[in-house]
Write a protein that holds these residues in place. Structure first.
Motif, PDB file in Angstrom:
ATOM      1  N   LYS A 173      48.475  32.104  37.659  1.00 46.90           N
ATOM      2  CA  LYS A 173      47.218  32.275  38.394  1.00 46.90           C
ATOM      3  C   LYS A 173      47.024  33.730  38.779  1.00 46.90           C
ATOM      4  O   LYS A 173      45.919  34.269  38.681  1.00 46.90           O
ATOM      5  N   THR A 177      43.865  36.166  37.758  1.00 45.28           N
ATOM      6  CA  THR A 177      43.021  36.960  38.657  1.00 45.28           C
ATOM      7  C   THR A 177      43.092  38.437  38.289  1.00 45.28           C
ATOM      8  O   THR A 177      42.086  39.151  38.355  1.00 45.28           O
ATOM      9  N   SER A 178      44.277  38.899  37.881  1.00 42.38           N
ATOM     10  CA  SER A 178      44.397  40.282  37.436  1.00 42.38           C
ATOM     11  C   SER A 178      43.545  40.518  36.194  1.00 42.38           C
ATOM     12  O   SER A 178      42.899  41.561  36.055  1.00 42.38           O
ATOM     13  N   LEU A 180      40.765  38.933  35.449  1.00 42.50           N
ATOM     14  CA  LEU A 180      39.363  38.991  35.865  1.00 42.50           C
ATOM     15  C   LEU A 180      39.014  40.353  36.466  1.00 42.50           C
ATOM     16  O   LEU A 180      37.859  40.775  36.422  1.00 42.50           O
ATOM     17  N   LYS A 181      40.020  41.026  37.014  1.00 46.22           N
ATOM     18  CA  LYS A 181      39.797  42.353  37.601  1.00 46.22           C
ATOM     19  C   LYS A 181      40.097  43.462  36.598  1.00 46.22           C
ATOM     20  O   LYS A 181      40.240  44.620  36.982  1.00 46.22           O
ATOM     21  N   ASN A 192      39.445  40.520  46.660  1.00 43.05           N
ATOM     22  CA  ASN A 192      40.543  39.791  46.010  1.00 43.05           C
ATOM     23  C   ASN A 192      40.438  38.290  46.253  1.00 43.05           C
ATOM     24  O   ASN A 192      40.711  37.486  45.354  1.00 43.05           O
ATOM     25  N   ARG A 193      40.052  37.891  47.466  1.00 42.40           N
ATOM     26  CA  ARG A 193      39.874  36.461  47.750  1.00 42.40           C
ATOM     27  C   ARG A 193      38.754  35.881  46.898  1.00 42.40           C
ATOM     28  O   ARG A 193      38.852  34.748  46.418  1.00 42.40           O
ATOM     29  N   ILE A 195      37.793  36.902  43.923  1.00 38.81           N
ATOM     30  CA  ILE A 195      38.261  36.789  42.538  1.00 38.81           C
ATOM     31  C   ILE A 195      39.170  35.578  42.383  1.00 38.81           C
ATOM     32  O   ILE A 195      39.112  34.863  41.366  1.00 38.81           O
ATOM     33  N   GLU A 196      40.018  35.310  43.365  1.00 36.55           N
ATOM     34  CA  GLU A 196      40.874  34.122  43.314  1.00 36.55           C
ATOM     35  C   GLU A 196      40.036  32.847  43.249  1.00 36.55           C
ATOM     36  O   GLU A 196      40.347  31.911  42.518  1.00 36.55           O
ATOM     37  N   ARG A 197      38.967  32.816  44.035  1.00 34.56           N
ATOM     38  CA  ARG A 197      38.091  31.644  44.027  1.00 34.56           C
ATOM     39  C   ARG A 197      37.380  31.508  42.686  1.00 34.56           C
ATOM     40  O   ARG A 197      37.241  30.399  42.155  1.00 34.56           O
ATOM     41  N   GLU A 199      38.528  32.430  39.843  1.00 40.44           N
ATOM     42  CA  GLU A 199      39.524  31.934  38.884  1.00 40.44           C
ATOM     43  C   GLU A 199      39.661  30.422  38.986  1.00 40.44           C
ATOM     44  O   GLU A 199      39.748  29.732  37.962  1.00 40.44           O
ATOM     45  N   GLN A 200      39.664  29.891  40.204  1.00 38.79           N
ATOM     46  CA  GLN A 200      39.750  28.444  40.385  1.00 38.79           C
ATOM     47  C   GLN A 200      38.546  27.743  39.772  1.00 38.79           C
ATOM     48  O   GLN A 200      38.682  26.736  39.068  1.00 38.79           O
TER      49      GLN A 200
END
Length: 531
Positions: A173, A177-178, A180-181, A192-193, A195-197, A199-200
């Motif tokens: 995961k 996220t990395s 996506l960035k 960062n939060r 981008i994590e969302r 990814e989910q």
């Protein structure tokens, strides 16, 4: 063309053996290919080196009962086939290296053979879409010692989670996220939060996404990355299709998006499929979706909801199953209130909305993005681009300060790095180059601020007054005010503004006409010209 059926499974070292009476016993791997209504085009047979003789015998037996089936053997040596971590790692490596082609082939994994650990690993890999397949369960006949094909079923089981694998999932995961960035080690916690969302959502949902934020904040690049992430996880098979809606107007917009039939309008010499059909099975990215007209909005809404639409000039509907990602730098809720954007379309887009912040709101991320732009320049131009220590410190101090406006966000930063690296002697950016670049940026931002319509109007009107003014009036008035500022008198400004009318003798008194126009907004020449 029908897709080829491909089954992946382990060789059953006990169940598939059969020894001398092998044709009198039910052997699952052989029986798999004996069903008249279940043709297997190819069998990917996994076994260890010690079972090579058995694998060759089973391959030969399958050749007798199903000559159409191609058998490909894969050697997977496991020290302990009951060690969960070892088995999962080996099977995951197999899945990563396997050339899946989900568009041309239909995959099933056979869980009848192999250890219980291997069966669980199949479940996990399929559920996580690392293996784009369905689960296949084989059942022996009532008297399994009599041989025969038995039965087969495609099943759906509830899968458990395991701590050791969860750790690996967490690492994957983080890698996603990395990705996506773009590999940039961003430091802004809110970004960062977000981008994590994303990814989910990208991993689990095909619902529409709305990316908002100012021009140059990275909406287009993020949409492309979302597509590439979903593609790597076998979540889609179609292409990534991008279109800037601000470039679409009138019939050309309808034709570009939805296609047209031959003869639909002058110049339509042949059928055109349109971008929606091109995006079938993939992602359609509509940047600046707020620029679409009402007719295009209505058709896009139907295409999202029903996967169908009517090409321009056609009486036959077309279909396309795509995921929509929309981008905008506008507040669409305000456009809804003004009747410029459909409320029902915004409701469909608003399920997942992510706002990308401006670069000036992510100043802690300027340094890693600076390194990213330098690396991108080096890759693109084949030439090294680096700072000396003093130059880097000076540029970063400016870039993070309030003096840096970053009006075009990452586009400004990328262009700035390109200029400095291009001018750098031997690829080394010096303080002199940084000083020159800072002056260039500040001059550019100063010109932009002076010429921007909103900036001109704020000198004379409050935010409340501007909010009550139509966009048409704001743009027109700003243009008039800029002309007034560069002329020495009311008459000279009037002549410049109404030159065409005067040439056609449709304007009697240019100065009086300009004076009345300004009075509509409670302005006079002295106030506007600063005289």
């Amino acid at each position: 063309m029908a897709r080829r059926r491909v089954v992946i499974g382990f060789l059953g070292t006990t169940m598939d053996a059969g020894k001398d009476n092998r044709w009198e016993r039910w052997r699952p791997t052989v029986a798999l290919c004996q069903h008249e209504d279940f043709l297997v085009d190819r069998l990917e047979l996994i076994h260890d080196a010690h079972s090579e003789a058995l694998a060759l015998r089973v391959k030969g037996d399958i050749g007798q009962v199903s000559p159409e089936t191609q058998v490909r053997r894969h050697v997977m040596n496991l020290k302990d086939p009951w060690d969960f971590q070892e088995v999962y790692g080996a099977m995951r490596d197999f899945a990563d290296a396997f050339p899946f082609d989900a568009e041309a082939e239909d995959y099933l994994v056979n869980i009848t053979t192999g250890t219980h650990v291997a069966q669980i690993c199949w479940f996990l890999l399929v559920e996580a879409h690392y293996v784009p397949a369905r689960i296949l369960q084989l059942t022996p006949p009532r008297r399994w010692r009599e041989g025969g094909p038995g039965k087969y079923d495609v099943i759906d089981l509830d899968l458990a989670r395991y701590d050791r694998i969860a750790t690996r999932f967490a690492v994957e995961k983080a890698e996603a996220t990395s990705f996506l960035k773009s590999g940039i080690a961003t430091r802004n916690e809110a970004f960062n939060r977000m981008i994590e969302r994303i990814e989910q959502v990208a991993a689990r949902s095909r619902a529409s996404l709305l990316l908002t934020g100012p021009t140059g904040a990275g909406k287009s690049q993020l949409a492309q990355r979302i597509y590439e992430l979903k593609k790597s996880r076998h979540r889609l098979k179609g292409p990534f299709v991008e279109v800037n809606c601000a470039t679409l107007r009138g019939d050309s917009a309808m034709s570009a998006l939805f296609g047209h039939a031959k003869g639909a309008f002058t110049g339509a010499l042949q059928d055109r499929p349109g971008l929606l059909r091109k995006a079938d099975g993939g992602i359609l990215f509509l940047d600046e979706i707020g620029e679409l007209g009402p007719d295009e909005q209505a058709m896009i809404l139907r295409a999202i909801e029903e996967k169908r639409f009517l090409p321009l000039g056609s009486d036959k509907e077309a279909s396309s199953d795509f995921q929509l990602i929309a981008g905008t730098n506008r507040d669409l809720s305000q456009d809804v209130a003004k009747g410029k954007f459909r409320e029902d379309l915004l409701a469909r887009l608003n399920l997942w909305t992510f706002e990308l912040p401006a670069l000036r709101d992510r100043r802690e991320d300027i340094e890693p993005n600076l390194d990213f732009e330098l690396a991108r320049f080096s890759e693109r131009e084949g030439a090294q681009g680096t700072f000396n220590r003093e130059a880097r410190e000076r540029y970063l101090a400016f870039a993070r300060s309030d003096r840096a406006k970053w009006r075009a966000n990452f586009r400004d930063l990328g262009a700035s790095v390109t200029r400095m690296a291009t001018l750098a002697p031997a690829g080394r950016i010096t303080e002199e180059i940084v000083t020159e670049e800072i002056a260039r940026l500040e001059a550019s931002w100063a010109r932009g601020a002076k010429d921007e319509p909103e900036a001109v109007l704020r000198e004379f009107f409050s935010e409340e007054a501007l909010a009550e003014m139509d966009l048409f009036d704001r743009v027109q008035l700003a243009a008039v005010l800029r002309v007034c500022r560069v002329h020495s008198s009311l008459s000279a400004a009037g002549r410049a503004l109404f030159s065409a009318s005067r040439a056609q003798k449709a304007s009697v008194n240019d100065a009086d006409r300009l004076r009345k126009y300004l009075a509509r907004f409670e302005l006079d020449w002295k106030t506007v010209a600063g005289k």
